[in-house]
Design an enzyme around this catalytic site. Structure first.
Site, short mmCIF file in Angstrom:
data_model
loop_
_atom_site.label_atom_id
_atom_site.label_comp_id
_atom_site.label_asym_id
_atom_site.label_seq_id
_atom_site.Cartn_x
_atom_site.Cartn_y
_atom_site.Cartn_z
N CYS A 242 1.32 -1.22 0.17
CA CYS A 242 -0.28 0.14 0.01
C CYS A 242 0.58 1.45 -0.12
CB CYS A 242 -0.10 0.49 1.03
SG CYS A 242 -2.40 -1.37 1.70
N CYS B 206 2.68 3.06 -3.55
CA CYS B 206 1.87 4.18 -4.21
C CYS B 206 1.21 5.21 -3.13
CB CYS B 206 0.61 3.78 -4.15
SG CYS B 206 0.99 2.33 -5.80
N HIS C 186 -33.73 2.91 15.76
CA HIS C 186 -32.58 4.16 15.79
C HIS C 186 -33.24 5.56 15.03
CE1 HIS C 186 -29.49 1.24 16.86
NE2 HIS C 186 -30.44 -0.18 14.85
N CYS D 61 -27.69 -7.16 13.28
CA CYS D 61 -29.14 -6.46 13.85
C CYS D 61 -30.40 -7.16 12.68
CB CYS D 61 -29.19 -4.95 13.59
SG CYS D 61 -29.14 -3.70 14.63
#
Lengths: 259, 106, 153
Positions: free
Chosen positions: A74, A77, A179, A220
């Site tokens: 990673c 780059c 929620h 959930c």
């Protein structure tokens, strides 16, 4: 007559109280950490006590590890993550030009692996992927969630919002039923939170480990007796894209700690 | 190899009491959980922790499965001289994981 | 009208009370004797007196998988007078033992923190062994709340 829908006996009366509960639109978005006990809050706040840091440290090593046929890391780059990844997690999901779709951080890392490292994708909930997303997310810790003003994300966000408010499963409940409409209530012994996405991946005491937002959403869905989407499904990315707009302004807490 | 996270102040005054923290990434598998097909997952815990300051053992702990996953320990030490503080965790298998920290005493 | 005409209200109440007593029995029988036995094994049969030990943990915890606690023992921690060991035991986990910590005057302060697992609401006891051979303790009750929605693995 007893109500037909029961979730540990307490959900039915609680949900009947929906009409007197408050929606998020009446207040500021509130992170799940605000609903946690002082002990759990202390565990998250202290890097010498937060077990999520183990994944961040593993991710730091993986960031520098050369992978795939291209033998690129990673870092080859992107350079130092502390500079290049700062604020990135706060802006995901983002739009990917090549596929023409919304992509979350996990999806982006796997696109990097296949496109640039010529490596196989990492399993969604595997230790390595969680370590990399925790490490990248950690670089944005404390920065506000800042979903990009990219109109190409609008369809995914709209789909995510539709899924968020769509009733599902044998209990016939939507995400919003708990929620949005009841986030100041309790379900059994647990406070119902706003279901904000600003601390993922996070260390859950229940899991005794780190897990992604999709793992939480799958739990959930199983909770309302619905068939959960697969890891990486477009429906989950759409939900993440919507949740990011909902969490706008909340500080990134990665790696969060929750009960 | 499991990861460890230790926290020791870099410097301390002679005689000062300092707080030390040590955490290791470990599942602390209790041996009480059922895995796939109803088979018990065998016990796999860190059962012993030792902290050495210079050549002296200054703190130790015997642990049972009731200690949480990724065991966290915090305790105190009296700073006496500059030296190495060594932490070691021993698993049921006998494998030992070691971490060290230097402390400067003024 | 009552289905059993001869039954008076008082009888019903008494019956209900008896039923409650019967229901309470299994819970008491389930409390293992091992916590006290484990403490006795640790103190080699000596009495662990109440006092000098402070066991700090929340009376209500959100998840029994990681319950943070701190034990503080009053002691000058000098070679003539110090804490040698601190033990933690529980009442209702599959095993009574939690941890035994070995201290010395080099500790400077008899204070430890850790995180433990509690399978259900129960008592936790911290016992300190002093250099003079006496034992001191504090017992705390903890309510472990269970999440309504838990992940099915």
């Amino acid at each position: 007559m007893r109500p037909a829908v029961r979730c540990f006996g307490l959900a039915a009366p609680l949900l009947l109280a929906a009409s007197v509960a408050h929606g998020i639109e009446q207040g500021e978005p509130r992170s799940g950490i605000a609903f946690a006990s002082p002990e759990t809050r202390a565990m998250q706040a202290d890097d010498t006590a937060n077990p999520g840091l183990f994944w961040v440290l593993d991710g730091e090593q993986l960031w520098a590890k050369r992978e795939g046929a291209a033998q690129k890391s990673c870092g080859d780059c992107h350079g130092a993550a502390s500079a290049s990844m700062k604020g990135i997690a706060a802006r995901y999901p983002a739009f990917d030009d090549k596929t023409g779709q919304a992509v979350d951080l996990t999806g982006r890392i796997n696109l990097c692996r296949t496109r640039h490292q010529q490596a196989t994708p990492l399993p969604h909930e595997g230790k390595e992927m969680l370590a990399l997303t925790a490490f990248v997310g950690f670089q944005s810790r404390g920065l506000p969630m800042a979903p990009p003003a990219d109109p190409r994300l609008a369809p995914a966000r709209a789909q995510g919002e539709a899924l968020f408010t769509q009733r599902m499963g044998q209990l016939d409940l939507s995400c919003a039923n708990c929620h949005e409409a009841n986030w100041q209530g309790r379900l059994g012994g647990s406070p119902i939170t706003q279901g904000q996405s600003n601390a993922y991946p996070l260390y859950r005491l229940e899991w005794q480990g780190l897990g992604s937002l999709q793992r939480r959403m799958r739990a959930c869905m199983v909770g309302v007796r619905a068939e959960p989407f697969d890891y990486g499904a477009p429906e989950f990315v759409a939900l993440e894209a919507f949740l990011a707009t909902r969490a706008k302004g909340l500080p990134v807490e990665t790696p969060g700690v929750r009960p | 190899m499991p990861r460890t996270l230790i926290n020791v102040p870099k410097t301390a005054k002679a005689g000062e009491i300092v707080e030390v923290r040590a955490m290791i990434a470990h599942p602390m598998e209790t041996g009480q959980r059922m895995g796939v097909n109803g088979a018990m997952i065998p016990r796999d815990i860190v059962n012993r922790f030792v902290c050495t300051y210079g050549s002296e053992v200054v703190f130790a702990a015997d642990l049972w499965p009731a200690v949480s996953a990724n065991p966290f320990l915090s305790f105190s030490l009296r700073a006496k001289e500059a030296g190495v503080i060594t932490f070691s965790w021993t698993e049921d298998s006998g494998a030992v994981h070691v971490a060290t920290a230097d402390i400067t005493v003024t | 009208m009552s289905p059993i005409p001869h039954l008076k209200r008082r009888d019903v109440l008494l019956g209900a009370a008896a039923g409650l007593a019967v229901l309470a029995l299994p819970a008491r029988a389930m409390a293992r004797p091992e916590m006290q036995e484990a403490v006795k094994a640790f103190t080699k049969g000596a009495m662990a007196q109440e006092g000098r030990v402070r066991l700090d943990l929340s009376p209500i915890v959100e998840n029994g998988n990681a319950v943070p606690l701190t034990v503080d023992v009053e002691s000058p921690m000098e070679s003539a007078d110090h804490v040698r060991r601190i033990a933690l035991f529980n009442e209702k986990n599959p095993q009574a033992d939690i941890a035994i910590f070995h201290l010395s005057p080099a500790s400077g302060r008899a204070r430890i923190s850790t995180r433990i697992r509690l399978a259900t609401s129960q008592q936790v006891i911290a016992v300190a062994e002093m250099s003079d051979g006496t034992y001191w303790s504090q017992t705390r009750d903890v309510v472990v709340t269970l999440a309504a929605c838990i992940e099915v693995l």
